[in-house]
Design a protein around this motif. Structure first.
Motif, PDB file in Angstrom:
ATOM      1  N   VAL A 130      -9.660   5.982   1.885  1.00  0.00           N
ATOM      2  CA  VAL A 130     -10.471   6.658   2.890  1.00  0.00           C
ATOM      3  C   VAL A 130      -9.628   6.831   4.162  1.00  0.00           C
ATOM      4  N   ALA A 131      -9.570   8.046   4.635  1.00  0.00           N
ATOM      5  CA  ALA A 131      -8.801   8.405   5.840  1.00  0.00           C
ATOM      6  C   ALA A 131      -7.291   8.259   5.650  1.00  0.00           C
ATOM      7  N   GLY A 132      -6.891   7.992   4.413  1.00  0.00           N
ATOM      8  CA  GLY A 132      -5.490   7.897   3.976  1.00  0.00           C
ATOM      9  C   GLY A 132      -4.417   7.989   5.041  1.00  0.00           C
ATOM     10  N   ASN A 133      -3.739   9.134   5.071  1.00  0.00           N
ATOM     11  CA  ASN A 133      -2.589   9.293   5.968  1.00  0.00           C
ATOM     12  C   ASN A 133      -2.918   9.108   7.439  1.00  0.00           C
ATOM     13  N   LYS A 134      -4.173   9.349   7.798  1.00  0.00           N
ATOM     14  CA  LYS A 134      -4.539   9.233   9.226  1.00  0.00           C
ATOM     15  C   LYS A 134      -4.469   7.780   9.692  1.00  0.00           C
ATOM     16  N   VAL A 135      -4.745   6.853   8.809  1.00  0.00           N
ATOM     17  CA  VAL A 135      -4.745   5.455   9.256  1.00  0.00           C
ATOM     18  C   VAL A 135      -3.544   4.654   8.754  1.00  0.00           C
TER      19      VAL A 135
END
Ligand code: FES
Ligand SMILES: [Fe+2]
Length: 449
Positions: A130-135
């Motif tokens: 969830v929210a992979g690359n963003k987090v």
């Protein structure tokens, strides 16, 4: 000056040697049932190194079918992959460790964690964050966060086992001579056995060794504990009726009891299975296995440490039924177990027989079965009594020793027995118990300085 109390038990070599000497005399301390220190050693040195039953291949038919199981405290997820392979993972998310899958069974394409939503495919690979690359940014390599596999998974004739020790001996070697007896029910029919329904589970206030022993080598309890079945006319009134046959002691603490009908009683060939199945048995088993199977009424025994099996012939509603039940005695502590009970029947059996046998099982050995209830009460009392002050005395004396002497110096092995192991020509003996405890002590001793 500190005086050592009668209850101080340091598990040193000296104490284990004392227990060993007592075992050689057919005696064992009552406190070993529930002693909390012993329990810790068991989890560490027995359950982390031996093969434990996880399920049957017939429970996982289609890709994506899964079941959740336990190896004492390790939650296990068993799953059938798209390539048809069965895999076992720790049922704990690699992010923060909660149970990944909370249902008992089902079919899924992917497993999504209920905590923060990471998802894994049937091969255990992390495929979604969830929210992979963003987090996590590019640095997060999903490949490195796959589910953790159970170190060893091996199958014998449809029975799936796991082992937490990567160095453990192969399953087949561990089972040894037990396979020969299992084959009498696992291999007799084309297609082997299949599980019907889901395993039933219930909790009993007892210790895993008590139940392992009960199925492993205690036909002696049957006429007393199950007296109500004698009174109902389900079981014979001869107090020796469950003694007829052989008790077999095998390597690694495994044991089998093969019961036959009382002398002079009417024979029920091949456990009352229909005659149309007999040619199949005769094709699939060896001459020696058939010779035993033809006369058998009950095959019951234990696979060390916590799997038991029972393949009886039971009467209910005027019919005789044969089935196989597999039992896992999952320890929940020194005084508590969770019983897992599977019902299995020959895949090639007629549908009507399968249904009737299932009813026979439910009324005898399911959680509400007549015979099951009798045992549960007794097992709980064994554990209660093992906690008393007299029973807990560290000094091994008449006041706190169990008697496992039946048959010692009296009953000799039957050398004409065609199967593996050491076979005694009666089931009213304690040789199986001593075999269980000898191996138990051997494994436990390896962990004690
Ligand atoms: S614990 Fe599974 S996603 Fe966080
Ligand atoms: Fe019983």
């Amino acid at each position: 000056m500190k005086v050592k109390s009668r209850f101080d038990r340091t598990f040193d070599r000296e104490l284990l040697q004392e227990i060993k000497e007592k075992l050689d005399q057919g005696l064992l301390p009552q406190w070993l049932q529930t002693d909390p220190d012993i329990y810790e050693l068991e989890v560490k040195h027995i359950f982390s190194r031996t093969w434990q039953f996880l399920g049957h291949e017939s429970e996982l038919k289609q890709p994506g079918d899964y079941v959740t199981r336990w190896m004492v405290n390790d939650p296990v997820l068993l799953v059938k992959t798209n390539s048809g392979e069965i895999k076992a993972f720790l049922n704990s998310c690699t992010h923060r460790g909660t149970h990944l899958c909370t249902a008992d069974f089902g079919n899924k394409k992917t497993f999504t964690c209920p905590f923060h939503g990471w998802s894994f495919n049937l091969d255990g690979k992390l495929i979604g964050i969830v929210a992979g690359n963003k987090v996590y940014g590019e640095a997060m390599d999903k490949e490195e966060w796959s589910l953790r596999p159970i170190p060893r998974v091996e199958v014998y004739e449809g029975l799936i086992f796991g082992n937490l020790d990567p160095q453990a001996m192969p399953l087949q070697e561990y089972l040894g001579g037990l396979k020969w007896y299992w084959d009498i029910f696992l291999k007799r029919s084309d297609g082997g056995m299949e599980v019907r329904g889901m395993p039933q589970r219930w909790i009993v206030n007892t210790n895993w060794k008590c139940t392992l022993e009960n199925f492993g080598g205690d036909p002696y309890h049957v006429p007393s504990v199950h007296k109500s079945t004698v009174e109902m006319g389900i079981s014979p009134s001869d107090p020796l009726y469950s003694s007829y046959g052989h008790q077999v002691v095998l390597e690694h603490g495994h044991c089998v009891n093969v019961n036959v009908a009382s002398p002079g009683a009417k024979q029920t060939p091949y456990q009352g299975l229909p005659e149309e199945m007999w040619p199949m048995f005769e094709r699939n088993l060896t001459k020696e296995q058939l010779e035993i199977f033809y006369k058998t009424t009950v095959i019951v025994g234990s696979c060390f440490p916590n799997l038991s099996f029972h393949c009886p012939i039971h009467g209910s509603e005027g019919h005789l039924h044969n089935y196989l039940t597999l039992r896992v005695w999952r320890p929940l502590g020194p005084e508590k177990i969770e019983i897992w009970s599977w019902f299995l029947i020959d895949k090639a059996a007629p549908e009507e027989l399968k249904e009737n046998a299932y009813k026979g099982y439910i009324s005898s050995f399911g959680p509400s079965g007549t015979l099951e209830m009798d045992d549960t009460e007794i097992w709980a009392r064994v554990v209660q009594a093992s906690k008393g002050t007299m029973a807990r005395d560290r000094h091994l004396s008449y006041n706190n020793l169990y008697n496992y002497m039946m048959g010692m110096g009296k009953v000799e092995p039957d050398t004409s027995w065609p199967g593996p192991g050491t076979a005694y020509p009666t089931c009213y003996v304690d040789f199986a118990f001593r075999g269980i405890h000898k191996y138990w002590l051997e494994l436990l001793s390896q962990g004690v300085e």
